[in-house]
Design an enzyme around this catalytic site. Sequence first.
Site, mmCIF file in Angstrom:
data_model
loop_
_atom_site.group_PDB
_atom_site.id
_atom_site.type_symbol
_atom_site.label_atom_id
_atom_site.label_comp_id
_atom_site.label_asym_id
_atom_site.label_seq_id
_atom_site.Cartn_x
_atom_site.Cartn_y
_atom_site.Cartn_z
ATOM 1 N N ASP A 87 43.699 -42.498 -29.811
ATOM 2 C CA ASP A 87 44.326 -41.197 -30.281
ATOM 3 C C ASP A 87 45.656 -41.750 -30.949
ATOM 4 O O ASP A 87 45.989 -42.867 -31.010
ATOM 5 C CB ASP A 87 44.924 -40.205 -29.243
ATOM 6 C CG ASP A 87 43.693 -39.465 -28.748
ATOM 7 O OD1 ASP A 87 42.708 -39.123 -29.501
ATOM 8 O OD2 ASP A 87 43.932 -39.085 -27.259
ATOM 9 N N HIS A 121 38.729 -43.091 -34.289
ATOM 10 C CA HIS A 121 39.640 -41.933 -33.551
ATOM 11 C C HIS A 121 38.793 -41.247 -32.374
ATOM 12 O O HIS A 121 39.174 -40.493 -31.791
ATOM 13 C CB HIS A 121 39.929 -40.701 -34.590
ATOM 14 C CG HIS A 121 41.165 -40.090 -34.426
ATOM 15 N ND1 HIS A 121 41.583 -39.900 -33.045
ATOM 16 C CD2 HIS A 121 41.953 -39.685 -35.325
ATOM 17 C CE1 HIS A 121 42.721 -39.116 -33.074
ATOM 18 N NE2 HIS A 121 42.964 -38.873 -34.351
#
Length: 415
Positions: free
Chosen positions: A402, A398
Site C-alpha cells: 500500500d 499495489h
Amino acid sequence: MLSKRMIAIARGRALNRAGIVTFSRGWDASVSRVRAAKFHSSHLLCAETVKVPQMAESISEGTLRTWLKQPGDTVQADEEVATIETDKIDVSVNAPAAGTITEHLASEEDTVTVGQDLFRFEPGEVGASKPASEPKPTKETEPKAEPKAQETQKPAPPPPPSKESGESKKEVKESPKPAPSKSEPQPAPPRVPGSRNETRVKMNRMRLRIAERLKESQNAAASLTTFNEIDMSSLMDFRKKYKDEVLKAHDVKLGYMSAFAKACCLALKEIPSANASIEGDEIVYRDYVDLSVAVATPKGLVTPVVRNAEGMNFVDIEKEIASLGKKARDGKLTLEDMAGGTFTISNGGVFGSLYGTPIINLPQSAVLGMHTIKERPVVVNGQIVIRPIMVVALTYDHRLLDGREAVTFLGTFVF
C-alpha cells in the site's frame, strides 16, 4: 663336363638369388601394407564432432552469434571457439582438447539447438609435426633443372635506351599508366541532402526477451510509483572521507551503491512485503535479501544478483557489484549469476537521469530507481541553502504494498 662341386656351388648361388628375391618381395608387400595402414588412419578419420552444449533447463536453442576460430585454426584445450546467444546469457562453446578446427557445421546467425552438430576438429598437440603422407621436396631434393627452366621463362628486361635514340625516351615517357585495380575501394557516393534512408536490424534474443518481460510486468502487476528527495550531503562527506582508505586497503572504489543497498536491506526487513512475491494465490515472504543490480551492457539491461546482501558490509557489497558488473560487460554472466533476486536497484543517475519510473522485475514486488545528484536551493532550519539532492523512485506492486508501506520504505533513505 662340370664337376659335381661346381654344380653344387651354382645351385647354391641360385638358391641364394631366389632367397634374396623372395625377401625383397616380402619387404615390398610389408611396406605397401604400412602405407595402406597410414592412409586408413589419416586425420580425417580421427576428426571429432562437437555438439551444441547443454545450456540450462529453460534454454533449448540459441543464435550462433560469432565464430572465433575458422577452419584450419589451431586451438588449445578449453579455448573458446564460438559464442551462442540466448535470451538470457551468451554461452561459450570451447574446444574439448587441443587440435585443429577442420569444418564448421553451422553459420553465423543460424538458430542452433542443444545437441546439434556444431563443428569438427582434429585432436592433436598444437605445434606438433604431423606425419605427412607425401613428403614435400626440400631444397636439396628439388631437381636443379627447374630453376634454370624458370629463369629461361622470365622475359628479358628491355635494353636501356641509348643516348643516340631519342624516340625510345619518348616512348618511355609516353607509356600509358596502369589502370587502377578493381580491388581498390571506391569512394562512397556523396550523401544527398534530405535523404530518407531506413535500416532494418534484427532484434537479438536478449532484447526480445527484455521486451517480453517488461510488457509482461506491465500487464500483470498493479504498478504504482512514489518519489522522494534525499539530501546527499552526509553520504558525500562519508564517501569523501573514507574512499581513499578503502581503495588502498581493499582495492575497491567506495561508491553510493553500497550505501543504498544496505539501506534497502534495512527497509526490506521493516517492510517485508517489498521483499515478497505472489505465487498463485499465495504470498511468499523471505528472510533473506538477494539484490538484483541493473547493469547496462551493449546488448541490453541485465540484472545480476548479489546474494545474501543483508549480511554484507559496504566493502563486501562494492566488491560483489564490481565483480558482477565486469562479468556483465565482458559477456561472462552465467544463469546462476542472474537467477532469483528478491528486490532490484536501478541506478539511472550514472547516465544523467533526473526522474524516472522503473518497471518491476517480476516476480518481485518492487524496484528502487536512483537518479543523478543536482545542487538545489532547499530550506534547512528556516534558511535557504544549496544542497546536493537526489530523487529516488520506488515502483511497487499495489497488490502487495500500500502507499503507506511504500512511503515508509523510502523514508529509510534519509542520510
